[in-house]
Design a protein around this motif. Structure first.
Motif, PDB file in Angstrom:
ATOM      1  N   MET B   1       1.098  -0.649   0.373  1.00 36.37           N
ATOM      2  CA  MET B   1      -0.014   0.424   0.219  1.00 36.37           C
ATOM      3  C   MET B   1       0.832   1.192  -0.010  1.00 36.37           C
ATOM      4  O   MET B   1       0.642   2.384   0.923  1.00 36.37           O
ATOM      5  N   PRO B   5      -3.554   6.734  -4.078  1.00 38.99           N
ATOM      6  CA  PRO B   5      -4.154   5.766  -4.102  1.00 38.99           C
ATOM      7  C   PRO B   5      -5.133   6.987  -5.270  1.00 38.99           C
ATOM      8  O   PRO B   5      -4.576   8.367  -4.672  1.00 38.99           O
ATOM      9  N   TYR B   7      -7.434   8.167  -7.875  1.00 37.81           N
ATOM     10  CA  TYR B   7      -9.173   8.065  -8.195  1.00 37.81           C
ATOM     11  C   TYR B   7     -10.049   8.786  -9.730  1.00 37.81           C
ATOM     12  O   TYR B   7      -9.290   9.063  -9.810  1.00 37.81           O
ATOM     13  N   ASP B  95      -6.747   9.563   0.247  1.00 35.09           N
ATOM     14  CA  ASP B  95      -7.755   9.050   0.982  1.00 35.09           C
ATOM     15  C   ASP B  95      -8.973   9.534   0.810  1.00 35.09           C
ATOM     16  O   ASP B  95      -9.214   9.931   0.023  1.00 35.09           O
ATOM     17  N   LEU B  96     -10.453   9.090   0.740  1.00 32.36           N
ATOM     18  CA  LEU B  96     -11.368   8.979  -0.062  1.00 32.36           C
ATOM     19  C   LEU B  96     -11.610  10.406   0.493  1.00 32.36           C
ATOM     20  O   LEU B  96     -12.179  10.795   0.022  1.00 32.36           O
ATOM     21  N   PRO B 118     -12.419   4.521  -7.182  1.00 32.78           N
ATOM     22  CA  PRO B 118     -10.957   4.184  -6.738  1.00 32.78           C
ATOM     23  C   PRO B 118     -10.664   3.667  -7.934  1.00 32.78           C
ATOM     24  O   PRO B 118     -11.373   2.426  -8.320  1.00 32.78           O
ATOM     25  N   THR B 121      -5.622  -1.150  -7.041  1.00 33.44           N
ATOM     26  CA  THR B 121      -4.318  -1.296  -6.604  1.00 33.44           C
ATOM     27  C   THR B 121      -3.444  -2.543  -6.555  1.00 33.44           C
ATOM     28  O   THR B 121      -4.330  -3.110  -6.802  1.00 33.44           O
ATOM     29  N   ARG B 126      -3.980  -8.320  -6.561  1.00 31.61           N
ATOM     30  CA  ARG B 126      -2.520  -9.055  -5.794  1.00 31.61           C
ATOM     31  C   ARG B 126      -4.146 -10.051  -5.215  1.00 31.61           C
ATOM     32  O   ARG B 126      -4.136 -11.356  -4.971  1.00 31.61           O
ATOM     33  N   ALA B 127      -5.078  -9.471  -4.639  1.00 29.55           N
ATOM     34  CA  ALA B 127      -6.215 -10.781  -3.829  1.00 29.55           C
ATOM     35  C   ALA B 127      -7.290 -10.293  -4.747  1.00 29.55           C
ATOM     36  O   ALA B 127      -7.845 -12.301  -3.852  1.00 29.55           O
ATOM     37  N   LEU B 129      -6.543 -11.799  -6.879  1.00 34.19           N
ATOM     38  CA  LEU B 129      -5.992 -13.195  -8.046  1.00 34.19           C
ATOM     39  C   LEU B 129      -5.947 -14.083  -6.718  1.00 34.19           C
ATOM     40  O   LEU B 129      -6.086 -15.055  -7.517  1.00 34.19           O
ATOM     41  N   ALA B 130      -5.790 -14.014  -5.577  1.00 35.47           N
ATOM     42  CA  ALA B 130      -5.432 -14.792  -4.941  1.00 35.47           C
ATOM     43  C   ALA B 130      -6.832 -14.973  -4.204  1.00 35.47           C
ATOM     44  O   ALA B 130      -6.882 -16.585  -3.382  1.00 35.47           O
TER      45      ALA B 130
END
Lengths: 413, 131
Positions: B1, B5, B7, B95-96, B118, B121, B126-127, B129-130
């Protein structure tokens, strides 16, 4: 130690420590999912081990340590699983160094759960889960939706917080007033959903009112100087104090005028009154003018301090509603004010005010119930009956329907 | 991270714009353009701006589907709606809350409602794909 006391200890620790453990993990791991699940696992471990091994001397510390270990295990498992897909090495955020005065992590969690970028129903669900520690089935039951629906709602909200980078932070001084109003609205909605249960078979859902009061107390601990925070807690306490007298043994709603005031909870009233007094003194000493919750709490304090409906200081109530109308000129506030006006100036004057709201409040049962009552007092039986019929057809709460039906059937003719 | 970020701030406008685009008059259009330019300069100055631009009307769009054996072309936008994407910003924000505050300013400047969304990222991909 008997099983029962361990169970009670776990319940108490759950109330006291759940939010703190979730909030601490959320800051440390920047992930609400991990925080929530690791906390739930730690409490499950406590439920399994404490009856055997006894309650540890510092239950909160035990839970925080256990939950942290569970979170780290979980993240390790996830990073191994991801490694199979991709060689990318996962880098964990190191916890940000505190820069300002030390803030309770729970306060950050409050503002994240009640973030205005989340839909109201998502804010309510997240607040009850992450701060209140209610389980998903409990929250689903409270809002009469399927468990899978509620689970999805919470999962989606957490996913948005993560993907959109909703910050885990107390808003800046510029924004805090508005954001806090949003937080209080969530808590009050939970309370009202319990107190004025609009659906289902139970007239009052104590699980929700109790939880809202618990959240109100937590906010009061976190923001002791917040006038509206004190006001909302006082309002909920003074309202809840009347709960024992509010539904009759036969399951019928009992109006304020007919309630057995001896059955009111004096401890809650004393606590609510102390908060109202504190706010009156703060305002008199030049503090911020009272907001809507403080005014509503003051109105309720006038009621709870009166020996009977007849001996209520209705003029003060009307004056407080006048003040409230300046902040919130909504039809509901005008309706409540008109009911108080009827006590001061007579049912005819009250009815004239209520009738002005006919168009906007036509679909609201309380509008027709209030009209029916005033028409009855004015001896206009036929019109009163029609208004009761309309109120009964719109009321969702079973106790309220029972009350309205009896009043209608008592009309002469 | 580690990355800041990003947007997408999108502005929607009527599908059939008037001669002054989405604006009631020429003055209003010129004023909105000037305000938007000033807002873009502020984004640039404060290190938020990645890219920003306005689009020609949706009636100028061509929709392409190259998944079949033969590429299919359709005159017009992909979605038939009353309002279409009229322009957008790609920004970086911590951030938002920061992104929402900027979106509010942009909305005022360009006289339009802004949707804030957003970007994915590296971490979220990655998350994904996992999972």
């Amino acid at each position: 130690m008997t099983g029962c006391t361990v169970e009670q200890a776990i319940t108490r620790v759950h109330h006291e420590e759940w939010a703190r453990v979730v909030a601490g993990l959320a800051r440390r791991f920047s992930d609400l999912d991990v925080a929530e699940e690791a906390t739930a696992e730690a409490f499950a471990a406590a439920a399994e081990r404490w009856p055997r091994e006894g309650v540890p001397p510092n239950p909160g510390g035990w839970l925080a340590t256990t939950a942290t270990r569970k979170a780290i295990d979980r993240l390790r498992r996830e990073s191994q699983r991801e490694a199979k897909h991709q060689a990318a090495r996962i880098v964990y955020d190191s916890p940000p160094e505190p820069t300002g005065p030390v803030e309770d992590d729970r306060l950050r969690l409050v503002f994240t759960c009640c973030h205005p970028a989340l839909a109201m129903e998502a804010r309510v669900a997240l607040t009850l889960r992450l701060l209140g520690g209610l389980t998903v089935p409990e929250i689903a039951r409270a809002f009469l939706v399927q468990e899978t629906t509620m689970a999805r709602r919470i999962t989606r909200a957490k996913a948005k917080i993560k993907a959109a980078h909703i910050p885990y932070r107390v808003p800046s001084a510029d924004d805090i007033r508005e954001r806090l109003a949003g937080v209080l609205a969530v808590v009050y909605l939970v309370f009202n959903e319990g107190y004025l249960a609009s659906e289902g078979d139970e007239p009052v859902r104590v699980d929700l009112t109790d939880e809202a009061i618990r959240l109100g107390r937590l906010l009061r601990t976190l923001l002791p100087d917040g006038g509206e925070v004190a006001g909302l807690l006082a309002l909920m306490l003074l309202t809840d104090a009347r709960r024992p007298a509010r539904v009759s043994r036969t399951g019928e709603l009992v109006t304020l005028a007919e309630q057995d005031r001896g059955a009111w909870d004096r401890t809650l009233i004393a606590e609510g009154n102390a908060l109202v007094r504190e706010r009156l003194e703060a305002v008199a000493a030049g503090g911020d003018p009272p907001g809507r919750y403080q005014l509503q709490a003051a109105i309720n304090a006038v009621h709870t301090n009166a020996p009977s409906a007849r001996d209520t200081d209705w003029s003060t109530i009307v004056a407080l509603y006048d003040h409230l109308m300046q902040l919130d000129p909504s039809p509901i506030v005008r309706l409540n004010r008109a009911v108080a006006v009827a006590e001061v100036d007579g049912p005819g004057v009250g009815l004239a005010e209520i009738d002005r709201l006919a168009e906007v409040l036509d679909a609201y049962h309380a509008f027709h119930a209030a009209r029916a009552d005033l028409l009855r007092r004015l001896g206009r039986g036929g019109e009163s009956r029609a208004a009761y019929d309309r109120a009964i057809s719109l009321a969702g709460n079973p106790a309220e329907r029972a009350y309205l039906t009896r009043r209608r059937d008592q009309l002469a003719g | 991270m580690s990355a800041v970020p990003r947007y997408l701030l999108s502005v929607y406008g009527p599908a059939e714009p008037t001669e002054f685009g989405a604006y009631p008059s020429q003055e209003a259009m010129l004023q909105a353009f000037a305000d938007t330019r000033a807002f873009n300069e502020r984004l640039q100055r404060d290190g938020h701006l990645v890219f920003a631009d306005g689009l020609e009307p949706a009636t100028t769009a061509t929709t392409v589907d190259g998944q079949g054996e033969k590429t299919a072309l359709t005159d017009g936008p992909y979605l038939e709606t009353k309002e279409h994407l009229g322009g957008f910003w790609v920004i970086e924000a911590a951030d938002l809350d920061v992104a929402l505050a900027l979106a509010a300013e942009g909305s005022k400047a360009c006289r339009g409602t802004v949707e804030v969304r957003p970007f994915r990222t590296e971490e979220s991909v990655r998350a994904l794909l996992a999972s």
